[in-house]
Design a protein around this motif. Structure first.
Motif, PDB file in Angstrom:
ATOM      1  N   GLY A   1       0.812  -1.217   0.000  1.00 17.38           N
ATOM      2  CA  GLY A   1       0.000   0.000   0.000  1.00 17.38           C
ATOM      3  C   GLY A   1       0.843   1.263   0.000  1.00 17.38           C
ATOM      4  N   CYS A   2       0.193   2.419  -0.010  1.00 20.08           N
ATOM      5  CA  CYS A   2       0.893   3.702  -0.089  1.00 20.08           C
ATOM      6  C   CYS A   2       0.018   4.835   0.438  1.00 20.08           C
ATOM      7  N   ASN A   3       0.684   5.813   1.089  1.00 14.51           N
ATOM      8  CA  ASN A   3      -0.060   6.963   1.649  1.00 14.51           C
ATOM      9  C   ASN A   3       0.207   8.250   0.894  1.00 14.51           C
ATOM     10  N   ASN A   4       0.852   8.147  -0.283  1.00 12.31           N
ATOM     11  CA  ASN A   4       1.293   9.376  -0.950  1.00 12.31           C
ATOM     12  C   ASN A   4       0.254  10.034  -1.848  1.00 12.31           C
ATOM     13  N   PHE A   5      -0.666   9.263  -2.347  1.00  6.31           N
ATOM     14  CA  PHE A   5      -1.782   9.813  -3.149  1.00  6.31           C
ATOM     15  C   PHE A   5      -1.313  10.738  -4.270  1.00  6.31           C
ATOM     16  N   CYS A   6      -0.336  10.272  -5.073  1.00  8.64           N
ATOM     17  CA  CYS A   6      -0.027  11.014  -6.288  1.00  8.64           C
ATOM     18  C   CYS A   6      -1.329  11.042  -7.084  1.00  8.64           C
ATOM     19  N   THR A   7      -1.662  12.185  -7.649  1.00  6.03           N
ATOM     20  CA  THR A   7      -3.035  12.377  -8.142  1.00  6.03           C
ATOM     21  C   THR A   7      -3.405  11.482  -9.319  1.00  6.03           C
ATOM     22  N   TYR A   8      -2.438  10.896 -10.004  1.00  6.10           N
ATOM     23  CA  TYR A   8      -2.745  10.030 -11.156  1.00  6.10           C
ATOM     24  C   TYR A   8      -2.771   8.540 -10.780  1.00  6.10           C
ATOM     25  N   CYS A   9      -2.451   8.207  -9.526  1.00  5.62           N
ATOM     26  CA  CYS A   9      -2.132   6.817  -9.195  1.00  5.62           C
ATOM     27  C   CYS A   9      -3.243   6.091  -8.438  1.00  5.62           C
ATOM     28  N   VAL A  10      -3.527   4.854  -8.839  1.00  9.56           N
ATOM     29  CA  VAL A  10      -4.591   4.069  -8.207  1.00  9.56           C
ATOM     30  C   VAL A  10      -4.099   3.241  -7.030  1.00  9.56           C
ATOM     31  N   VAL A  11      -2.792   3.137  -6.874  1.00  9.15           N
ATOM     32  CA  VAL A  11      -2.255   2.211  -5.872  1.00  9.15           C
ATOM     33  C   VAL A  11      -2.855   2.407  -4.474  1.00  9.15           C
ATOM     34  N   PRO A  12      -2.937   3.647  -3.947  1.00  6.58           N
ATOM     35  CA  PRO A  12      -3.505   3.792  -2.610  1.00  6.58           C
ATOM     36  C   PRO A  12      -4.948   3.299  -2.519  1.00  6.58           C
ATOM     37  N   TYR A  13      -5.676   3.303  -3.666  1.00  2.81           N
ATOM     38  CA  TYR A  13      -7.064   2.846  -3.678  1.00  2.81           C
ATOM     39  C   TYR A  13      -7.130   1.346  -3.929  1.00  2.81           C
TER      40      TYR A  13
ATOM     41  N   GLY B   1       8.338  -2.603  -2.436  1.00  2.00           N
ATOM     42  CA  GLY B   1       7.299  -1.776  -1.804  1.00  2.00           C
ATOM     43  C   GLY B   1       6.880  -0.746  -2.832  1.00  2.00           C
ATOM     44  N   GLN B   2       5.662  -0.235  -2.707  1.00  2.00           N
ATOM     45  CA  GLN B   2       5.278   0.812  -3.642  1.00  2.00           C
ATOM     46  C   GLN B   2       6.181   2.010  -3.451  1.00  2.00           C
ATOM     47  N   ASN B   3       6.710   2.090  -2.237  1.00  2.00           N
ATOM     48  CA  ASN B   3       7.545   3.229  -1.877  1.00  2.00           C
ATOM     49  C   ASN B   3       8.493   2.793  -0.779  1.00  2.00           C
ATOM     50  N   VAL B   4       9.575   2.100  -1.136  1.00  2.00           N
ATOM     51  CA  VAL B   4      10.416   1.461  -0.111  1.00  2.00           C
ATOM     52  C   VAL B   4      10.935   2.479   0.903  1.00  2.00           C
TER      53      VAL B   4
ATOM     54  N   PRO C   1      11.838   3.131  -5.024  1.00  2.00           N
ATOM     55  CA  PRO C   1      12.026   4.260  -4.122  1.00  2.00           C
ATOM     56  C   PRO C   1      11.301   5.486  -4.667  1.00  2.00           C
ATOM     57  N   ASN C   2      11.185   6.512  -3.849  1.00  2.00           N
ATOM     58  CA  ASN C   2      10.570   7.786  -4.235  1.00  2.00           C
ATOM     59  C   ASN C   2      11.593   8.874  -3.975  1.00  2.00           C
ATOM     60  N   PRO C   3      11.752   9.854  -4.884  1.00  2.00           N
ATOM     61  CA  PRO C   3      12.756  10.912  -4.652  1.00  2.00           C
ATOM     62  C   PRO C   3      12.452  11.697  -3.369  1.00  2.00           C
TER      63      PRO C   3
ATOM     64  N   ASN D   1       0.913  16.023  -7.182  1.00  2.00           N
ATOM     65  CA  ASN D   1       1.175  15.811  -5.743  1.00  2.00           C
ATOM     66  C   ASN D   1       2.472  15.031  -5.512  1.00  2.00           C
ATOM     67  N   ARG D   2       3.476  15.340  -6.362  1.00  2.00           N
ATOM     68  CA  ARG D   2       4.813  14.759  -6.170  1.00  2.00           C
ATOM     69  C   ARG D   2       5.606  15.773  -5.331  1.00  2.00           C
ATOM     70  N   PRO D   3       5.964  15.436  -4.125  1.00  2.00           N
ATOM     71  CA  PRO D   3       6.510  16.437  -3.165  1.00  2.00           C
ATOM     72  C   PRO D   3       8.000  16.765  -3.338  1.00  2.00           C
TER      73      PRO D   3
HETATM   74  S1  SF4 Z   1       2.928   6.740  -7.737  1.00  2.00           S
HETATM   75 FE1  SF4 Z   1       3.989   5.561  -6.173  1.00  2.00          FE
HETATM   76  S2  SF4 Z   1       4.213   6.994  -4.470  1.00  2.00           S
HETATM   77 FE2  SF4 Z   1       2.622   7.818  -5.788  1.00  2.00          FE
HETATM   78  S3  SF4 Z   1       0.689   7.036  -4.963  1.00  2.00           S
HETATM   79 FE3  SF4 Z   1       1.379   5.627  -6.574  1.00  2.00          FE
HETATM   80  S4  SF4 Z   1       2.512   4.050  -5.501  1.00  2.00           S
HETATM   81 FE4  SF4 Z   1       2.350   5.798  -4.116  1.00  2.00          FE
END
Ligand code: SF4
Length: 340
Positions: free
Chosen positions: A123-135, A167-170, A204-206, A243-245
């Motif tokens: 899972g992931c808590n980042n909620f990049c606006t284009y990404c379905v992974v958190p859902y 991990g979606q975001n190690v 990883p995420n930058p 929403n890429r920080p």
């Molecule tokens: S792109 Fe990566 S970091 Fe962003 S919400 Fe999706 S899985 Fe998480």
């Protein structure tokens, strides 16, 4: 003896899940079927990252429906990254829907003995606006570092030469039992394990890619000189809307630090073209970035709107033709650079 057959789509995370499903089914007395027709249970492990991935599953449901006519007792299961809107539709096409997190702690039945996939979180808590992974995979849950280490030791004992920490975001990893163990510390512990093996990390995420993490990667011969560092866009305004920080300046500075400490790093990245509202000038900023930084490989994808994501509500006003044009320009540019 009942037989099972697993069809896996998507990333290494889904590969890892399929290995765990296989192990849990074999514990229940199932045996792997050599072909789909001889299976009693078919598991489809789906990906939802783009609409095309979901369309592929619709195609598969037709194939399974035909099989069911021939073998009515066959059981079909859907699992993997499933977003709510698709789940409601798919329930009519599959006998059961399984949650991928349910078998995170099952020791895998590795498809290849030499490759060990070790999910460290789901899972992931980042909620990049284009990404379905958190859902599709839910909020971030991290595994206990002790369990990750024991599993890794067993995989190495069983012959693994490559350990993938997944991990979606190690770099968001924090051990739930011992919060002092974050991703750099976990990587160090795995790197210090005895044995002849390489470590790969995905993804990883930058965002919180710390100097300590770079230090640990540089200091361990076991950590493979491969790094995928998704940038997604070369324009700060688009990054904000994704929403890429991080800013492009911060990203470039991070790449500079990584290449200074690990000069032989094989650096790859992901980039999306045609994000809602992306102007030609903003796309030029992405081109400018790829002229400045030498990547060994770039995964260029055309924006695909996904139901349930924040970007889904934005006007998808970059035409498919224009997305294709930008996709071609970027691919041509990065391919030419790769040859240099
Ligand atoms: S792109 Fe990566 S970091 Fe962003 S919400 Fe999706 S899985 Fe998480």
């Amino acid at each position: 003896m009942k037989k099972y057959f697993i069809i896996t789509y998507g990333c290494q995370m889904n590969e890892a899940d399929s290995e765990r499903i296989a192990a849990s089914l074999e514990k229940k007395g199932y045996k792997l079927a050599s072909e789909i027709e001889s299976a009693d249970l078919i598991v489809v492990n789906m990906c939802s990252i783009r609409q095309t991935a979901v369309d592929r599953i619709w195609g598969k449901t037709k194939e399974l429906a035909k099989l069911k006519i021939k073998k009515p007792k066959i059981k079909t299961v859907l699992t993997g990254c499933i977003v709510k809107s698709d789940k409601n539709k798919f329930t009519k096409c599959f006998d059961e829907i399984w949650q991928n997190k349910d078998y995170l702690e099952t020791f895998p039945k590795c498809r290849e003995k030499t490759v060990g996939f070790v999910p460290i979180s789901n899972g992931c808590n980042n909620f990049c606006t284009y990404c379905v992974v958190p859902y599709a995979r839910g909020s971030l849950t991290c595994r206990n570092s002790k369990k990750i280490i024991n599993e890794t030791k067993l995989l190495i004992k069983n012959g693994a030469k490559e350990i993938w920490l997944l991990g979606q975001n190690v770099n968001d990893y924090i051990c739930p039992k011992n919060p002092k163990i974050k991703f750099p510390e976990l990587l160090k512990i795995v790197g210090d394990l005895p044995g002849d093996f390489q470590i790969r990390l995905m993804s990883p995420n930058p965002k919180n890619f710390t100097d300590k993490l770079i230090e640990i990667m540089a200091s361990s011969k076991k950590i493979a000189r491969f790094l995928n560092l998704p940038v997604q866009s070369g324009d700060n305004e688009i990054l904000k809307r994704m929403n890429r920080p991080y800013t492009i300046e911060q990203y470039k500075n991070l790449v500079r630090k990584i290449k200074e400490k690990i000069p032989d790093i094989n650096l790859t990245t992901d980039v999306i073209v045609g994000f809602p509202g992306e102007t030609k000038k903003q796309f030029q900023n992405t081109i400018k970035l790829f002229k400045e930084i030498k990547f060994n490989l770039v995964y260029v994808s055309k924006y695909s709107k996904r139901s349930g994501t924040a970007a889904f509500l934005k006007k998808d006003n970059v035409s498919l033709e224009e997305k294709k044009r930008r996709w071609q320009i970027l691919n041509k540019l990065v391919n030419e650079k790769e040859k240099q």
